[in-house]
Scaffold this motif. Structure first.
Motif, PDB file in Angstrom:
ATOM      1  N   GLU A   1       5.918 -13.723   7.759  1.00 49.20           N
ATOM      2  CA  GLU A   1       5.535 -13.455   6.378  1.00 49.20           C
ATOM      3  C   GLU A   1       4.221 -12.677   6.283  1.00 49.20           C
ATOM      4  O   GLU A   1       3.967 -12.001   5.280  1.00 49.20           O
ATOM      5  N   SER A   2       3.388 -12.761   7.321  1.00 42.48           N
ATOM      6  CA  SER A   2       2.073 -12.110   7.280  1.00 42.48           C
ATOM      7  C   SER A   2       2.129 -10.625   7.615  1.00 42.48           C
ATOM      8  O   SER A   2       1.400  -9.826   7.027  1.00 42.48           O
ATOM      9  N   VAL A   3       2.948 -10.256   8.597  1.00 48.16           N
ATOM     10  CA  VAL A   3       2.917  -8.862   9.050  1.00 48.16           C
ATOM     11  C   VAL A   3       3.487  -7.938   7.983  1.00 48.16           C
ATOM     12  O   VAL A   3       4.260  -8.353   7.108  1.00 48.16           O
ATOM     13  N   LYS A   4       3.110  -6.680   8.069  1.00 43.68           N
ATOM     14  CA  LYS A   4       3.622  -5.695   7.134  1.00 43.68           C
ATOM     15  C   LYS A   4       5.118  -5.469   7.366  1.00 43.68           C
ATOM     16  O   LYS A   4       5.650  -5.845   8.430  1.00 43.68           O
ATOM     17  N   ASN A   5       5.795  -4.882   6.420  1.00 41.76           N
ATOM     18  CA  ASN A   5       7.213  -4.570   6.599  1.00 41.76           C
ATOM     19  C   ASN A   5       7.413  -3.757   7.868  1.00 41.76           C
ATOM     20  O   ASN A   5       6.641  -2.837   8.163  1.00 41.76           O
ATOM     21  N   TYR A   6       8.432  -4.085   8.624  1.00 35.81           N
ATOM     22  CA  TYR A   6       8.716  -3.512   9.942  1.00 35.81           C
ATOM     23  C   TYR A   6       7.633  -3.846  10.970  1.00 35.81           C
ATOM     24  O   TYR A   6       7.496  -3.167  11.992  1.00 35.81           O
TER      25      TYR A   6
ATOM     26  N   LYS B   1      -4.457 -15.000   3.251  1.00 31.93           N
ATOM     27  CA  LYS B   1      -5.734 -14.533   3.799  1.00 31.93           C
ATOM     28  C   LYS B   1      -5.546 -13.258   4.607  1.00 31.93           C
ATOM     29  O   LYS B   1      -6.340 -12.303   4.495  1.00 31.93           O
ATOM     30  N   LEU B   2      -4.506 -13.207   5.432  1.00 33.77           N
ATOM     31  CA  LEU B   2      -4.280 -12.017   6.245  1.00 33.77           C
ATOM     32  C   LEU B   2      -3.919 -10.817   5.381  1.00 33.77           C
ATOM     33  O   LEU B   2      -4.336  -9.678   5.665  1.00 33.77           O
ATOM     34  N   LYS B   3      -3.157 -11.031   4.318  1.00 31.04           N
ATOM     35  CA  LYS B   3      -2.854  -9.923   3.399  1.00 31.04           C
ATOM     36  C   LYS B   3      -4.148  -9.414   2.759  1.00 31.04           C
ATOM     37  O   LYS B   3      -4.377  -8.198   2.648  1.00 31.04           O
ATOM     38  N   GLU B   4      -4.988 -10.360   2.341  1.00 32.07           N
ATOM     39  CA  GLU B   4      -6.267 -10.003   1.728  1.00 32.07           C
ATOM     40  C   GLU B   4      -7.132  -9.172   2.677  1.00 32.07           C
ATOM     41  O   GLU B   4      -7.828  -8.246   2.252  1.00 32.07           O
ATOM     42  N   MET B   5      -7.093  -9.489   3.960  1.00 35.13           N
ATOM     43  CA  MET B   5      -7.932  -8.798   4.947  1.00 35.13           C
ATOM     44  C   MET B   5      -7.380  -7.438   5.354  1.00 35.13           C
ATOM     45  O   MET B   5      -8.048  -6.688   6.070  1.00 35.13           O
TER      46      MET B   5
END
Length: 449
Positions: A338-343, A290-294
């Protein structure tokens, strides 16, 4: 005997380290009235009576036992989400009769001979931690890591070092009687109290003790900056204040993850915050997806953990905690990583007491995620600046305050708060010494029969 109590018996048998400059294990004046209590005056206090049991009882008023002690008439206290970890026995080394409460304000009633800079009758708020004011960490205002106020050997062995002593938070953090009482003894009072100006009522000044300072520390220590998208796990008072403080520090968006009526409360009080109800998502990766989708598939820049490690969601983690195979679940921390962007950056402010299983260290390493233990917030580093922000109106902590409670109803408030009933979020506990309610304070709570 609970595991929490047994752990304290082991500590007593092994003995403390010798670093503390203030008395340890003074959790209730009734334990030795001649040594710790007033011979003739009693008070009401909320005490731990065993796992999932608290009670308001009558105990002796504390007396000055060290020359830098301050005795306060408590005019306001509260119940924190981290108090529930004590109620549940998740934090070790509780003992029957321990007085709880690490957030409180009051009026100075008595002082030891060496206290400077304060006078009888001063209105003050206490930091939840007890600091010496002169050690390596105190010199940097990192008061929560003071080297001289907690000599607990078990904590040192588990963590590789001690935190500061803390009010009302078990013998694991020094064993100090808390402020959910009509009076409280503040060791090293000239360091651990802050005067409240006339334009800051107790209902606002009280929360400098912990929730405001802890939330500010969570946001700035994790490095929220202009333009960041911030995801927050937990819609309680800490999560709410972290939302406000993220916007103050430049966040472009804030997304909050929780469930039930708590999200409805946030929607009403914090309309800029976007909401995710994890209970309505279908699989174990539901929050991550869901967080990736948002966020256009990338994920938030920052994740803030404002819940705690004892609240397992899966049967596997519930079983492992029940069997003593771990003390804390890794589920929320894994969701953050797992939700946050790389770095991306992840900060942990919710209480974690020991060890966890199934931690996704691979994602942390491979994607360069910064995982930050925010620590117990160093209140002394922030409270002067935060007091000014309260005075200007930049911080409005009354938004999170839902109930005003009488001291004698405090045990009922604990159980209501624990069950997430009656819309209870943050409470203000009044005593016989409290001033009349300030403008915007909730009406007095009447518990259900």
């Amino acid at each position: 005997m609970s595991l929490s109590q047994a752990a304290y018996k082991v500590e007593q048998a092994v003995g403390h380290n010798d670093n503390a400059i203030t008395a340890q294990d003074v959790t209730n004046p009734a334990n030795d009235r001649e040594k710790y209590g007033d011979p003739s005056v009693t008070m009401q206090a909320l005490v731990w009576q065993g796992k999932n049991v608290v009670e308001v009882v009558e105990v002796p008023k504390p007396k000055v036992i060290e020359d830098r002690d301050v005795i306060l008439k408590v005019t306001g206290s509260t119940v924190c989400g981290s108090d529930l970890h004590l109620l549940h026995g998740s934090v070790i080394q509780m003992s029957k009769g321990d007085i709880l409460g690490h957030e409180f304000c009051g009026v100075i009633d008595e002082m030891g001979s060496a206290v400077k800079g304060f006078s009888k009758g001063d209105r003050v708020v206490a930091s939840f931690q007890i600091a010496c004011g002169a050690c390596h960490f105190c010199d940097q205002k990192l008061s929560s890591q003071c080297l001289k106020t907690n000599s607990n050997k078990t904590e040192h062995a588990m963590y590789g070092g001690n935190t500061a002593g803390m009010f009302g938070y078990s013998h694991f953090t020094g064993g100090f009687a808390g402020g959910q009482a009509e009076y409280v003894r503040v060791p090293l009072g000239d360091v651990n109290l802050l005067k409240l100006p006339e334009d800051v009522p107790d209902e606002k000044g009280l929360f400098l003790s912990d929730v405001i300072s802890t939330s500010w520390n969570c946001v700035v220590d994790t490095g929220v900056k202009k333009g960041d998208i911030v995801a927050i796990w937990g819609a309680g008072p800490i999560g709410q204040m972290c939302a406000d403080f993220s916007f103050i520090n430049g966040a472009s968006r804030v997304i909050m993850i929780d469930q039930n009526w708590r999200l409805d409360f946030v929607k009403e009080k914090y309309p800029k915050v976007e909401l995710v109800d994890f209970s309505k998502l279908s699989n174990t990766k539901g929050v991550v997806n869901k967080l990736k989708e948002m966020t256009d598939g990338l994920g938030p820049d920052v994740a803030l953990e404002c819940a705690a490690g004892e609240y397992a969601k899966s049967y596997a983690h519930k079983m492992e905690i029940a069997m003593g195979l771990e003390t804390d679940t890794s589920e929320l921390v894994n969701e953050m990583i797992e939700s946050v962007k790389n770095y991306g950056r992840c900060g942990i402010t919710g209480v974690y007491v020991g060890y966890t299983n199934h931690f996704n260290i691979g994602s942390l390493m491979e994607r360069g995620i910064r995982l930050i233990g925010n620590g117990q917030a160093p209140v002394h580093l922030y409270w002067h600046d935060l007091l000014k922000r309260i005075q200007t109106g930049e911080i409005d902590q009354l938004k999170m305050l839902t109930h005003r409670v009488k001291m004698e109803d405090m045990a009922k408030a604990y159980y209501t708060f624990d069950k997430k009933e009656d819309g209870m979020q943050k409470i203000y506990v009044e005593t016989k010494f409290s001033a009349p309610p300030c403008e915007g304070s909730p009406g007095l709570w009447v518990p259900k029969a």
